[in-house]
Design an enzyme around this catalytic site. Structure first.
Site, PDB file in Angstrom:
ATOM      1  N   GLU A  68      -1.359  -2.197 -10.141  1.00 21.82           N
ATOM      2  CA  GLU A  68      -2.588  -1.709 -10.777  1.00 21.82           C
ATOM      3  C   GLU A  68      -2.889  -2.456 -12.069  1.00 21.82           C
ATOM      4  O   GLU A  68      -3.281  -1.875 -13.074  1.00 21.82           O
ATOM      5  CB  GLU A  68      -2.524  -0.190 -10.962  1.00 21.82           C
ATOM      6  CG  GLU A  68      -2.454   0.527  -9.615  1.00 21.82           C
ATOM      7  CD  GLU A  68      -2.398   2.020  -9.725  1.00 21.82           C
ATOM      8  OE1 GLU A  68      -2.903   2.557 -10.716  1.00 21.82           O
ATOM      9  OE2 GLU A  68      -1.846   2.653  -8.803  1.00 21.82           O
ATOM     10  N   ILE A  95       0.840  -1.194   0.000  1.00 22.81           N
ATOM     11  CA  ILE A  95       0.000   0.000   0.000  1.00 22.81           C
ATOM     12  C   ILE A  95       0.881   1.252   0.000  1.00 22.81           C
ATOM     13  O   ILE A  95       1.553   1.551   1.000  1.00 22.81           O
ATOM     14  CB  ILE A  95      -0.943   0.010   1.218  1.00 22.81           C
ATOM     15  CG1 ILE A  95      -1.718  -1.312   1.313  1.00 22.81           C
ATOM     16  CG2 ILE A  95      -1.867   1.212   1.132  1.00 22.81           C
ATOM     17  CD1 ILE A  95      -2.534  -1.659   0.084  1.00 22.81           C
TER      18      ILE A  95
END
Length: 401
Positions: free
Chosen positions: A380, A180
């Site tokens: 992503e 993250i």
């Protein structure tokens, strides 16, 4: 009287920048060019002098950078209202390109805050959530992170284990998120969790009891970026912490498409910086009494890389115009992300060969960019996943399972 043939030296002409080969600037508006110039000047003045040191130490002054970037106006710059600049999509893409020309980690700080955390609140949040968080995030007073990926659920977010259960009027969250960006420096985390009503998003203040974000160290990529694990142990939130307009995986996937769009442009910034470095180095480096740039093999490399950079830029601009028209599709974003990141990392690696041994040092940016792009290639949406998205669009067949 016949004129004698010109020598190679006398036939030299002024070098052309790779993007000038296709007259890219003529495709931009005056405002877009000015935003690009402003972000580039900021990067050269405030970021580039320090980025090699940040990469080597594996740490960045994230809070200080957030305030500077907020002052520049690039945090959530493509969003309307709530202190956001409201620029067009191409201008946002160009800003991402200029930031990633310095370092992918710095573009990640901006895109995770703006295109993931801020966008989630802006698109799916309540009016109260928007007013509480967005102005401060746009100004860089608050940093955001986005908690979707888990240790065992990366490309398959539907396999997430993090869950939220009702306890009276409250929600109680338990689970773990992984990889993250901004996690351990964020003020607010957008956390996606399973509920009885499917996957829902939650606005989680990072000072909530039971929330922790240990930083991930010993990275070989994106070292000028904060990467963390998110741990939620009986994190209790009020009912209004849930994003009311996000239901199912379409919520987080919509946010990811926003961030992927920034990557389509951003990766080209890394490639451009590598190519500019290689062009300058080849012109100055003498090999066998001639500039390295005068050799056919070197010019072949430079020509091929310039073609890919130019084609990638045309693709990015086309996708940006489609986005501003409101007709950009997820598979088109996958085309841009797959092509431009794949070509950018190939450019970075090829530029390293032109620099030889000098290319492996932090005196030059090329291997730093190549290392960073190894992560950009994967996060992503991996190249494999984007290829399958395109494959489904072409065949109508679902190949994920």
């Amino acid at each position: 009287m016949k004129s004698s043939p010109q020598s190679p030296r006398s036939s030299q002409s002024s070098p052309v920048h790779p993007l000038d080969l296709l007259a890219i600037d003529g495709l931009l508006t005056d405002e877009e060019r000015e935003i690009r110039r402003t972000v580039r000047a900021f990067g050269e003045r405030e970021l580039r002098p320090h980025v090699a040191e940040w990469f080597e130490s594996g740490s960045i002054p994230a809070r200080e950078l957030a305030r500077s970037l907020g002052g520049l106006g690039v945090l959530g710059m493509h969003l309307e209202g709530y202190g956001c600049a409201g620029t067009d999509s191409v201008a946002y893409g160009l800003a991402c390109m200029e930031l990633e020309a310095v370092d992918s980690g710095l573009r990640s700080l901006v895109s995770v805050t703006g295109s993931l955390a801020m966008y989630a609140i802006w698109k799916y949040g309540s009016e109260e959530q928007k007013r509480h968080w967005l102005p401060g995030m746009a100004a860089g007073e608050y940093l955001g992170c986005f908690g979707l990926t888990e240790p065992d659920a990366g490309s398959d977010p539907g396999a997430m284990r993090t869950h939220a259960k009702r306890d009276g009027a409250d929600w109680v969250l338990n689970g773990t998120k992984m990889w993250i960006t901004n996690g351990s420096v964020a003020d607010v985390a957008i956390v996606w969790a399973r509920t009885e009503d499917g996957v829902r998003g939650f606005v989680v203040p990072t000072d909530a009891p039971g929330f922790s974000a240990p930083e991930i160290k010993r990275k070989l990529s994106l070292r000028a970026s904060v990467t963390s694990e998110l741990v939620l142990e009986d994190v209790r939130l009020p009912a209004d912490a849930m994003l009311p307009e996000a239901r199912g995986l379409s919520g987080p996937l919509g946010c990811l498409n926003e961030a992927r769009f920034g990557i389509v442009f951003g990766a080209l910034g890394a490639a451009r910086d590598c190519l500019e470095t290689a062009l300058s180095y080849a012109a100055d480096r003498t090999v066998f009494a001639r500039p390295l740039s005068s050799y056919q093999l070197t010019q072949q490399k430079l020509a091929d890389m310039s073609l890919e950079l130019g084609k990638g830029m045309l693709l990015a601009l086309h996708l940006g115009r489609l986005k501003d028209q409101g007709v950009l599709t997820p598979e088109q974003i996958s085309v841009g992300k797959l092509n431009n990141v794949r070509e950018a990392i190939a450019v970075a690696r090829e530029c390293r060969t032109i620099l030889g041994a000098n290319g492996i040092t932090l005196e030059y940016p090329v291997l730093r960019h190549a290392n960073n792009l190894e992560s950009v290639l994967t996060y992503e949406g991996t190249s494999e996943v984007h290829a399958l998205v395109i494959g489904k669009a072409l065949t109508g067949e679902q190949a994920f399972r």
